[in-house]
Write an enzyme that holds these catalytic residues in place. Structure first.
Site, mmCIF file in Angstrom:
data_model
loop_
_atom_site.group_PDB
_atom_site.id
_atom_site.type_symbol
_atom_site.label_atom_id
_atom_site.label_comp_id
_atom_site.label_asym_id
_atom_site.label_seq_id
_atom_site.Cartn_x
_atom_site.Cartn_y
_atom_site.Cartn_z
ATOM 1 C CG ASP A 115 38.338 65.008 9.648
ATOM 2 O OD1 ASP A 115 37.952 64.401 8.778
ATOM 3 O OD2 ASP A 115 39.219 64.631 10.589
ATOM 4 C CG PHE A 165 46.749 64.375 8.072
ATOM 5 C CD1 PHE A 165 45.988 64.840 9.309
ATOM 6 C CD2 PHE A 165 47.907 65.274 8.415
ATOM 7 C CE1 PHE A 165 46.090 65.812 10.277
ATOM 8 C CE2 PHE A 165 48.424 66.014 9.385
ATOM 9 C CZ PHE A 165 47.306 66.197 10.372
HETATM 10 P P1 IMP Z 1 36.852 68.133 13.224
HETATM 11 O O1 IMP Z 1 36.399 68.558 14.725
HETATM 12 O O2 IMP Z 1 36.888 66.585 13.100
HETATM 13 O O3 IMP Z 1 36.058 68.421 12.160
HETATM 14 O O4 IMP Z 1 38.263 68.596 13.057
HETATM 15 C C1 IMP Z 1 38.628 69.923 12.967
HETATM 16 C C2 IMP Z 1 39.983 70.335 13.442
HETATM 17 O O5 IMP Z 1 40.807 69.082 13.219
HETATM 18 C C3 IMP Z 1 40.652 71.220 12.540
HETATM 19 O O6 IMP Z 1 40.389 72.280 12.999
HETATM 20 C C4 IMP Z 1 42.015 70.905 12.464
HETATM 21 O O7 IMP Z 1 42.872 71.501 13.532
HETATM 22 C C5 IMP Z 1 41.936 69.362 12.669
HETATM 23 N N1 IMP Z 1 42.237 68.624 11.387
HETATM 24 C C6 IMP Z 1 41.305 67.985 10.760
HETATM 25 N N2 IMP Z 1 41.746 67.463 9.553
HETATM 26 C C7 IMP Z 1 42.934 67.835 9.515
HETATM 27 C C8 IMP Z 1 44.012 67.649 8.447
HETATM 28 O O8 IMP Z 1 43.887 66.934 7.492
HETATM 29 N N3 IMP Z 1 45.222 68.379 8.785
HETATM 30 C C9 IMP Z 1 45.613 68.958 9.844
HETATM 31 N N4 IMP Z 1 44.477 69.275 10.832
HETATM 32 C C10 IMP Z 1 43.330 68.660 10.580
#
Ligand code: IMP
Ligand code: MG
Length: 191
Positions: A115, A165
């Site tokens: 994300d 999400f």
């Molecule tokens: P990042 O560090 O922002 O890339 O986020 C990664 C983490 O955020 C993932 O391992 C998920 O646990 C959580 N995450 C990000 N997007 C979603 C989503 O759409 N649904 C559920 N969890 C998410």
């Protein structure tokens, strides 16, 4: 956390009825995992591979992918959080009493979703700073097309999805829905 859901959540019906859309079903996921496993086998067979899974989101993906890899490898897991409900806090917290010593290994970081990229970038730079591993690559189940992702890229992504999400197949909303076998978007009234 569960209490805030109780008003709207029906605990008696199939979890699937909680979704307004299914983005990926069991068959699509299975087919893509077959193809990724072939690729990973080509890349890593005969090498000292350690799959490093970021918990909790990646455990379903990990279990399904691992059982498609028919060669010797090691597995480690790291517990990392960065989300509160449906938004990234941007702050990566490592709930880790022991950091694995993976010197000489080829590392494949496994996460459920890219994300903002904060989580993977943090873990990757820690291994890079140690400078003892042979190689590091990252593999995610889902990659969101989003501006929030500040230039963090992954080496392998099973699926690109829109900036929504999503829950299911390991991904949670406040700890729920990880056991849903498909990936989809929750009905508005549940969020
Ligand atoms: P990042 O560090 O922002 O890339 O986020 C990664 C983490 O955020 C993932 O391992 C998920 O646990 C959580 N995450 C990000 N997007 C979603 C989503 O759409 N649904 C559920 N969890 C998410
Ligand atoms: Mg996670």
């Amino acid at each position: 956390m569960i209490f805030s859901l109780q008003k709207t959540m029906d605990f008696t019906t199939s979890l699937r009825t909680h979704l307004k859309t299914v983005l990926l079903d069991e068959e699509q996921i299975a087919q893509r995992l077959d193809a990724m496993a072939l690729q990973l086998t080509r890349d890593y067979r005969g090498k000292a591979l350690c799959v490093v899974a970021l918990m909790n989101g990646s455990y379903v993906f990990l279990a399904d992918l691992l059982r498609r890899l028919d060669f010797p490898l090691e597995v480690e897991s790291l517990r990392i959080t960065s989300y509160d409900g449906t938004t990234s806090t941007g702050k990566v917290v490592m709930h880790q009493d022991r950091w694995p010593d993976l010197r000489g290994r080829h590392i494949l970081l496994l996460d459920d979703i890219l994300d903002t990229g904060c989580t993977l970038a943090a873990v990757r730079s820690r291994f890079e700073a140690e400078g003892t591993v042979e190689s590091i690559r990252s593999c995610v189940l889902l990659q969101k097309r989003t501006e929030r992702n500040r230039g963090v890229t992954v080496d392998m992504a099973a699926f690109d999805i829109p900036d929504l999400f999503v829950v299911g197949y390991g991904l949670d909303y406040r700890g729920m829905y990880r056991n849903l076998p498909v990936i989809g978007v929750l009905r508005d009234e549940l969020i």
